[in-house]
Motif scaffolding. Sequence first.
Motif, mmCIF file in Angstrom:
data_model
loop_
_atom_site.group_PDB
_atom_site.id
_atom_site.type_symbol
_atom_site.label_atom_id
_atom_site.label_comp_id
_atom_site.label_asym_id
_atom_site.label_seq_id
_atom_site.Cartn_x
_atom_site.Cartn_y
_atom_site.Cartn_z
ATOM 1 N N PHE A 1 0.834 -1.205 0.000
ATOM 2 C CA PHE A 1 0.000 0.000 0.000
ATOM 3 C C PHE A 1 0.867 1.252 0.000
ATOM 4 O O PHE A 1 0.579 2.209 -0.728
ATOM 5 N N PHE A 2 1.920 1.266 0.820
ATOM 6 C CA PHE A 2 2.796 2.446 0.889
ATOM 7 C C PHE A 2 3.460 2.708 -0.460
ATOM 8 O O PHE A 2 3.508 3.847 -0.939
ATOM 9 N N LYS A 3 3.999 1.641 -1.087
ATOM 10 C CA LYS A 3 4.644 1.810 -2.385
ATOM 11 C C LYS A 3 3.664 2.367 -3.409
ATOM 12 O O LYS A 3 4.002 3.252 -4.202
ATOM 13 N N TYR A 4 2.450 1.838 -3.379
ATOM 14 C CA TYR A 4 1.449 2.286 -4.355
ATOM 15 C C TYR A 4 1.088 3.759 -4.130
ATOM 16 O O TYR A 4 1.122 4.574 -5.063
ATOM 17 N N PHE A 5 0.767 4.127 -2.875
ATOM 18 C CA PHE A 5 0.360 5.498 -2.587
ATOM 19 C C PHE A 5 1.494 6.485 -2.849
ATOM 20 O O PHE A 5 1.280 7.546 -3.441
ATOM 21 N N PHE A 6 2.711 6.130 -2.422
ATOM 22 C CA PHE A 6 3.816 7.060 -2.587
ATOM 23 C C PHE A 6 4.215 7.197 -4.053
ATOM 24 O O PHE A 6 4.594 8.281 -4.507
ATOM 25 N N ALA A 7 4.125 6.081 -4.811
ATOM 26 C CA ALA A 7 4.431 6.158 -6.245
ATOM 27 C C ALA A 7 3.435 7.075 -6.958
ATOM 28 O O ALA A 7 3.813 7.903 -7.796
ATOM 29 N N ALA B 1 6.357 16.589 -1.335
ATOM 30 C CA ALA B 1 6.890 15.221 -1.295
ATOM 31 C C ALA B 1 6.944 14.708 0.135
ATOM 32 O O ALA B 1 6.595 13.554 0.420
ATOM 33 N N VAL B 2 7.402 15.573 1.059
ATOM 34 C CA VAL B 2 7.461 15.164 2.468
ATOM 35 C C VAL B 2 6.061 14.908 3.011
ATOM 36 O O VAL B 2 5.814 13.909 3.716
ATOM 37 N N ILE B 3 5.120 15.794 2.677
ATOM 38 C CA ILE B 3 3.742 15.620 3.146
ATOM 39 C C ILE B 3 3.139 14.337 2.583
ATOM 40 O O ILE B 3 2.498 13.550 3.300
ATOM 41 N N TYR B 4 3.373 14.082 1.288
ATOM 42 C CA TYR B 4 2.841 12.860 0.675
ATOM 43 C C TYR B 4 3.490 11.613 1.275
ATOM 44 O O TYR B 4 2.842 10.565 1.386
ATOM 45 N N LEU B 5 4.772 11.718 1.662
ATOM 46 C CA LEU B 5 5.441 10.591 2.307
ATOM 47 C C LEU B 5 4.739 10.245 3.623
ATOM 48 O O LEU B 5 4.444 9.078 3.901
ATOM 49 N N ILE B 6 4.466 11.272 4.423
ATOM 50 C CA ILE B 6 3.797 11.059 5.705
ATOM 51 C C ILE B 6 2.377 10.535 5.484
ATOM 52 O O ILE B 6 1.923 9.594 6.149
ATOM 53 N N ILE B 7 1.668 11.155 4.522
ATOM 54 C CA ILE B 7 0.297 10.719 4.243
ATOM 55 C C ILE B 7 0.276 9.274 3.758
ATOM 56 O O ILE B 7 -0.606 8.486 4.132
ATOM 57 N N SER B 8 1.251 8.898 2.924
ATOM 58 C CA SER B 8 1.304 7.527 2.415
ATOM 59 C C SER B 8 1.522 6.535 3.549
ATOM 60 O O SER B 8 0.903 5.459 3.578
ATOM 61 N N LEU B 9 2.401 6.893 4.504
ATOM 62 C CA LEU B 9 2.619 6.018 5.662
ATOM 63 C C LEU B 9 1.347 5.872 6.487
ATOM 64 O O LEU B 9 0.944 4.758 6.854
#
Length: 593
Positions: A12-18, A305-313
Amino acid sequence: MRIFSSTIQKIFFKYFFAVSLLAITAIGIFSFTFYVRNFIKSERDHIVSTTNKAKYNIEFILSIVRNNSILLSANETVTRNCSTWFIPGAPEIMEAKLNVDTMLRNSVSINEHLKGIYILGKNGMFYSSYWDVTEEKLRRWLNLTNDAEIGKLFGMGKNNQGIYIPQLERNAITYIRPIYKFPASERIGLLIIDINYVYLREIFTYSSLATEESEKILVVNSRGDTLFTFPYNLNMDFLKNDHPELFSPGQHVLEMNIFNKDSFIISESFEQNDWRIVRVFFKDKIHSTTNLLFAMLILFLIGMAVIYLIISLLLSNSIAKPIIDLNAKLKIIQKGDFSVKIQTDREDEIGQLGETFNKMTVRIDKLLKQSVAEQKRKSDLQFEVLEAQINPHFLYNTLDSIKWLAVLQGMENISDMVSSLINLLKYNISGSTRMVSLEDEINSVKNYISIQQFRYGDIFSVDYEIPDNMLNLKIMKFILQPLVENAIFHGLKDMDSKGKILVEAQRTDNNSITFRISDNGTGFVFKKDGSIHENTLKSRGMHSGIGIKNIQERMTLYFGSEYGLTFSNTASGGACASLRHPLIDDQSSIIGE
């Protein structure tokens, strides 16, 4: 410390962050190629379309001057004293000059942008807002050395709006327009207004759009005379020689190097006169803005990018955690423990999944317990049937001996009765099949009726309404005889008249048959809710044994709750037992065989 506790969370993390990185990349490319690259063009278009504040303020002052000139040239006192031919030395001349001069002086005193107002009448009269300005001085200012020059001004052709003559050595711009006598529209004089150049220059300077470092402005008339510059005293005469196209009619937008800087040059005309404004706007301001925007864009994309990283986690954990919990609970259920529950306060689909899981475990546990109970009940019923078969089996052998003894002694009626009883017992205890043909079930009922008629005589009769094409249909064994028995022993009990029993069979629909066993005896007593009163059930023998209750339970167990018994009263007051049975015409489809 592990970030991901499961494979699905990592997926899920890989998919959301990609997807997030793809979106950020798309935003960056779009912003750079579309917004930043087009910013220069948009800024240039904005400069072209934006109203020049300096031009607007100058035109505003000129419009005030023009409006004042219209009022003065249309004033009755002015037109009368410019069109009346006075006798030289007449006292009326002094009166006319006093009236008009006072009017002009008052107009100048209330308008700080005016230096003076003068009138040359075609009748030879001269009027001035100042006593020390004579006609000779005015002619010298305007280079009107002879009457021919004045005649040219009187003959302006079709120019009724007036003309502007720069008098920069006097710090004035002179506005001249004709005075008419209506209704003949005859030109009877010239109105000459000196506009305060210093006042206009200050207005122009303070209302310029930008600073000296970013913008230069030039205002010229149609003869090429420089009227204003920003900053003050800037020499921009080289534009007249190097780029004459800027001074041709219409609006012009050019890009070139001016003052050793890349620049936009916008040239456009004033609306009220023959003046033209030329604006030089340096591109370095735009470049500094685009560089700032580009830096802000880079910082914005990094922040995104940082915000999306946190949101993806957080998002991957939010979705994966309930799935991991559900998988753990399913493993517990796999071991046979249905008491597990998923605790969740979410109201989305994942929360609904948890609620569905909890309801499903309760339902499965209930169905398993119900299935075990049904299997036990089936075993109990089979045991009851087998147990009930034991005594009739010995009774069958004994009755067979009695039958042959009655035959040997010539007691035919006893022999027939015993024969019917033997056939009835043989039908009930023979074989292990649950399904028989309708014809066999009816024959069993007839054997039972024959035995009862030996006992009771003709106090009751039985009629059958069964279509011949239904006799080969399959029905559950031993379901009609208990109903007929109930009608004889309890429905016709204590009757004074002859009892009647009707056995009917008909197809209800494509999937079922309905049997009706009705009598003309005492009916059922129903409660208000539609159920049969307990006393009625007891009085008709419907509370125990393998009779009526056994029929209902067997029908429900083998065919479902939509099949079974219902009770009602007939129109004549007797009782009616209706049995809904599935339609079975193929031996291979029989349940339990």
